[in-house]
Design a protein around this motif. Sequence first.
Motif, PDB file in Angstrom:
ATOM      1  N   VAL A  51       0.876  -1.168   0.072  1.00 57.10           N
ATOM      2  CA  VAL A  51       0.004   0.066   0.076  1.00 57.10           C
ATOM      3  C   VAL A  51       0.968   1.415   0.082  1.00 57.10           C
ATOM      4  N   ILE A  52       1.872   1.542   0.858  1.00 58.60           N
ATOM      5  CA  ILE A  52       2.816   2.373   0.973  1.00 58.60           C
ATOM      6  C   ILE A  52       3.447   2.696  -0.607  1.00 58.60           C
ATOM      7  N   ASP A  53       4.023   1.684  -1.233  1.00 55.99           N
ATOM      8  CA  ASP A  53       4.325   1.701  -2.645  1.00 55.99           C
ATOM      9  C   ASP A  53       3.533   2.205  -3.589  1.00 55.99           C
ATOM     10  N   ALA A  54       2.558   1.957  -3.311  1.00 52.26           N
ATOM     11  CA  ALA A  54       1.286   2.445  -4.394  1.00 52.26           C
ATOM     12  C   ALA A  54       1.041   3.889  -4.077  1.00 52.26           C
ATOM     13  N   VAL A  55       1.062   4.375  -2.992  1.00 47.07           N
ATOM     14  CA  VAL A  55       0.687   5.835  -2.292  1.00 47.07           C
ATOM     15  C   VAL A  55       1.897   6.387  -2.958  1.00 47.07           C
ATOM     16  N   ALA A  56       3.220   6.078  -2.885  1.00 49.17           N
ATOM     17  CA  ALA A  56       4.250   6.666  -3.446  1.00 49.17           C
ATOM     18  C   ALA A  56       4.326   6.892  -5.126  1.00 49.17           C
ATOM     19  N   ALA A  57       3.742   5.609  -5.604  1.00 50.46           N
ATOM     20  CA  ALA A  57       3.877   5.570  -7.179  1.00 50.46           C
ATOM     21  C   ALA A  57       3.001   6.579  -7.563  1.00 50.46           C
ATOM     22  N   GLU A  58       1.809   6.831  -6.883  1.00 52.71           N
ATOM     23  CA  GLU A  58       0.830   7.838  -7.477  1.00 52.71           C
ATOM     24  C   GLU A  58       0.995   9.347  -7.076  1.00 52.71           C
ATOM     25  N   GLY A  59       2.361   9.361  -6.624  1.00 51.15           N
ATOM     26  CA  GLY A  59       2.855  10.897  -6.393  1.00 51.15           C
ATOM     27  C   GLY A  59       2.258  11.751  -5.225  1.00 51.15           C
ATOM     28  N   HIS A  60       2.157  10.846  -4.269  1.00 54.64           N
ATOM     29  CA  HIS A  60       1.631  11.624  -3.002  1.00 54.64           C
ATOM     30  C   HIS A  60       2.861  12.016  -2.311  1.00 54.64           C
ATOM     31  N   ALA A  61       2.836  13.177  -1.805  1.00 57.65           N
ATOM     32  CA  ALA A  61       3.716  13.541  -0.760  1.00 57.65           C
ATOM     33  C   ALA A  61       3.724  13.302   0.682  1.00 57.65           C
ATOM     34  N   SER A  62       2.814  12.823   1.143  1.00 63.14           N
ATOM     35  CA  SER A  62       2.676  12.099   2.466  1.00 63.14           C
ATOM     36  C   SER A  62       1.763  11.317   2.847  1.00 63.14           C
ATOM     37  N   ALA A  63       1.666  10.760   3.709  1.00 59.08           N
ATOM     38  CA  ALA A  63       0.707   9.763   4.190  1.00 59.08           C
ATOM     39  C   ALA A  63       0.696   9.694   5.571  1.00 59.08           C
ATOM     40  N   VAL A  64      -0.666   9.436   6.401  1.00 57.08           N
ATOM     41  CA  VAL A  64      -0.777   8.938   7.881  1.00 57.08           C
ATOM     42  C   VAL A  64      -1.321   7.736   8.210  1.00 57.08           C
ATOM     43  N   VAL A  65      -0.262   7.006   8.702  1.00 58.62           N
ATOM     44  CA  VAL A  65      -0.691   5.524   9.120  1.00 58.62           C
ATOM     45  C   VAL A  65      -1.349   5.550  10.415  1.00 58.62           C
ATOM     46  N   VAL A  66      -2.617   4.716  10.394  1.00 58.51           N
ATOM     47  CA  VAL A  66      -3.363   4.698  11.584  1.00 58.51           C
ATOM     48  C   VAL A  66      -3.429   3.062  11.881  1.00 58.51           C
ATOM     49  N   PRO A  67      -2.741   2.677  12.995  1.00 58.33           N
ATOM     50  CA  PRO A  67      -2.709   1.533  13.527  1.00 58.33           C
ATOM     51  C   PRO A  67      -4.010   0.889  13.969  1.00 58.33           C
ATOM     52  N   LEU A  68      -4.723  -0.082  13.352  1.00 59.47           N
ATOM     53  CA  LEU A  68      -5.757  -0.390  13.918  1.00 59.47           C
ATOM     54  C   LEU A  68      -5.823  -1.402  15.145  1.00 59.47           C
TER      55      LEU A  68
END
Length: 251
Positions: A51-68
């Motif tokens: 999922v992180i690789d996909a977010v990066a590949a789509e060009g996003h500059a940031s992401a917040v990871v919420v542990p469930l």
Amino acid sequence: MTPLIAVAHGSRDPRSARVVTAAVSALRVRRPDLDVRLCFLDLNAPSVDQVIDAVAAEGHASAVVVPLLLGSAFHARVDLPALLDAARLRHPHLHVRQADVLGHDARLVDAVRERIVETGGPLGESGLGVVLAAVGSSDPAANDRTRGLAESVVAGTGWSRGITCFATAAEPTVRQAISTLRRAGAERIVIAPWFLAPGLLTDRLSRAAESCGPGITYAATIGPHPRLVDVILDRYSHTRVQLQRHRALSA
């Protein structure tokens, strides 16, 4: 909009992934403007890396990871941070920040209380005893904190008493908790899982409780409860603000 990456534990039991997916679907319904991604630490797909690789590949500059996750144990303190550190090396231009675990949030306590009411346990039922069933930890201090949750669940109700039991690593067991409540005069007992979703451990608890005789009811797991959605969104919003401040200071 900064994506929200919800990270679940993962399980061999397919019910677990279905319930977690339903919770994330409820989150998307609440916030259709928000880019929400679900991934798993183990046993289910997609993985955190995918999922992180996909977010990066789509060009996003940031992401917040919420542990469930309901507790701040190995997965939250060691496993997930290591995965995020590796992701930062792979994608140096993607700013990833981990939010706090869901934890012992009062809104989740409210959700468990509502699950108990759903079993036919009215708030004024004085003969009702509650066994709050949790995972258990190798950390005694963590278990002590979890023990106090049962009292929070019954607070403000007419229920007779609440006791936390553990599926692993600690006592009391579910049988011991049921015995204590019966000695205290409980006429009916509800087993209330301190779990987001059903799985092998909740089944183990149910089987153990079945040997304790009649008068025992089983509440549902927290699942896609509106209060769970509230907590996830709060963890995301708070961490997103921190991330934005950090990026501004680093600019």
